[in-house]
Motif scaffolding. Structure first.
Motif, short mmCIF file in Angstrom:
data_model
loop_
_atom_site.label_atom_id
_atom_site.label_comp_id
_atom_site.label_asym_id
_atom_site.label_seq_id
_atom_site.Cartn_x
_atom_site.Cartn_y
_atom_site.Cartn_z
N PHE A 9 0.81 -1.33 0.07
CA PHE A 9 0.02 0.07 0.02
C PHE A 9 0.98 1.25 0.04
CE2 PHE A 9 -1.81 3.45 2.72
CZ PHE A 9 -2.94 3.50 1.73
N LYS A 10 0.38 2.45 -0.70
CA LYS A 10 1.05 3.73 -0.63
C LYS A 10 -0.12 4.62 -0.94
CE LYS A 10 4.33 6.84 -1.45
NZ LYS A 10 5.15 7.36 -0.42
N ALA A 11 -0.22 5.58 0.07
CA ALA A 11 -1.19 6.88 -0.04
C ALA A 11 -0.51 7.48 -0.90
CB ALA A 11 -1.55 7.40 1.56
N ASN A 31 7.18 3.02 -7.56
CA ASN A 31 7.78 1.84 -7.90
C ASN A 31 8.16 0.77 -6.59
OD1 ASN A 31 10.06 3.00 -6.74
ND2 ASN A 31 11.05 3.33 -8.91
N VAL A 32 8.99 -0.02 -6.79
CA VAL A 32 9.27 -0.95 -5.52
C VAL A 32 10.06 -0.14 -4.44
CG1 VAL A 32 11.84 -1.35 -6.50
CG2 VAL A 32 10.32 -3.27 -5.15
N MET A 33 10.53 1.11 -5.00
CA MET A 33 11.10 1.85 -3.81
C MET A 33 10.00 2.50 -2.75
SD MET A 33 14.05 1.35 -4.64
CE MET A 33 15.04 2.46 -3.43
N LEU A 38 5.96 -4.73 -4.30
CA LEU A 38 6.17 -4.68 -5.89
C LEU A 38 7.25 -5.70 -6.30
CD1 LEU A 38 5.19 -1.20 -6.90
CD2 LEU A 38 4.04 -3.29 -7.42
N ASN A 39 8.32 -5.76 -5.22
CA ASN A 39 9.23 -6.58 -5.35
C ASN A 39 9.25 -7.86 -6.08
OD1 ASN A 39 12.29 -7.20 -5.24
ND2 ASN A 39 12.04 -8.58 -3.60
N SER A 44 5.11 -1.32 -12.32
CA SER A 44 4.98 0.15 -11.59
C SER A 44 4.10 0.95 -12.29
CB SER A 44 6.46 0.45 -11.38
OG SER A 44 6.99 0.75 -12.68
N ILE A 45 3.83 2.03 -11.66
CA ILE A 45 2.95 3.13 -12.37
C ILE A 45 3.33 4.42 -12.17
CG2 ILE A 45 1.45 3.11 -10.03
CD1 ILE A 45 -1.08 3.40 -11.86
#
Length: 178
Positions: A9-11, A31-33, A38-39, A44-45
């Motif tokens: 999750f990422k807001a 991305n994975v960072m 996502l790893n 990515s988006i």
């Protein structure tokens, strides 16, 4: 074994407009960072905001194909190949996209997007086939490298006078090293 929902999750607030940079764009990459989950998933988006007459300048993703969807506005997009055998040497493919249109940029090929509207911003979402697609902005890499690439090399490569190269390097050096 120790994962939880926050690893996926990422807001990110990708629904919110962003302030654009000197060339009139802002890429908000997720991305994975930003999302550890996502790893190894290979995706990515990004949200890309374009000011009126703004652009996401020629660049390449060394590890990803990109599919771009226009959410608002109009974009002139294109990509090119290089060093292909005749008759297709350095082929350039481009299209004007409108809201809802989709365009694909193949992995590793240079591409760009430009908002031709002098009065309205544009917004797009890009999906990329890598958890860490990378981005190499062509002009920044060539003219803003540290240390600088020899102006003799670049003048010969671009078939221009050395003072033209010096001017370009000064523009990119100032932008990249202040």
């Amino acid at each position: 074994m120790e994962v939880n929902a926050d690893d996926f999750f990422k807001a990110a607030n990708l629904d919110k407009p962003r302030v654009t940079n000197k060339v009139g764009s802002n890429v908000t990459l997720i991305n994975v960072m930003q999302i550890a989950g996502l790893n190894t998933l290979g995706i990515s988006i990004a949200r890309i905001d374009y000011a009126p007459l703004g652009q996401n300048p020629p660049h390449t993703h060394p590890r990803a194909t990109e599919i771009l969807t226009v959410l608002e506005g109009t974009l002139y997009v294109g990509f090119g190949t290089s060093n292909q055998p005749a008759p297709n040497r350095n082929k350039f493919l481009s299209k004007v996209l409108h809201k809802g249109d989709v365009f694909v940029f193949p992995v590793g090929l240079f591409h760009f997007q430009f908002n031709p509207n002098p009065h309205q911003p544009a917004v797009a979402i890009a999906a990329l086939s890598s958890q860490n697609p990378g981005a190499i902005t062509i002009a920044n890499a060539v003219f803003g490298s540290d240390p600088p690439i020899s102006d003799d090399v670049l003048a010969e490569a671009f078939q221009v006078e050395k003072n033209t190269i010096d001017y370009l390097q000064a523009q990119f050096w100032e932008n990249n090293h202040n």
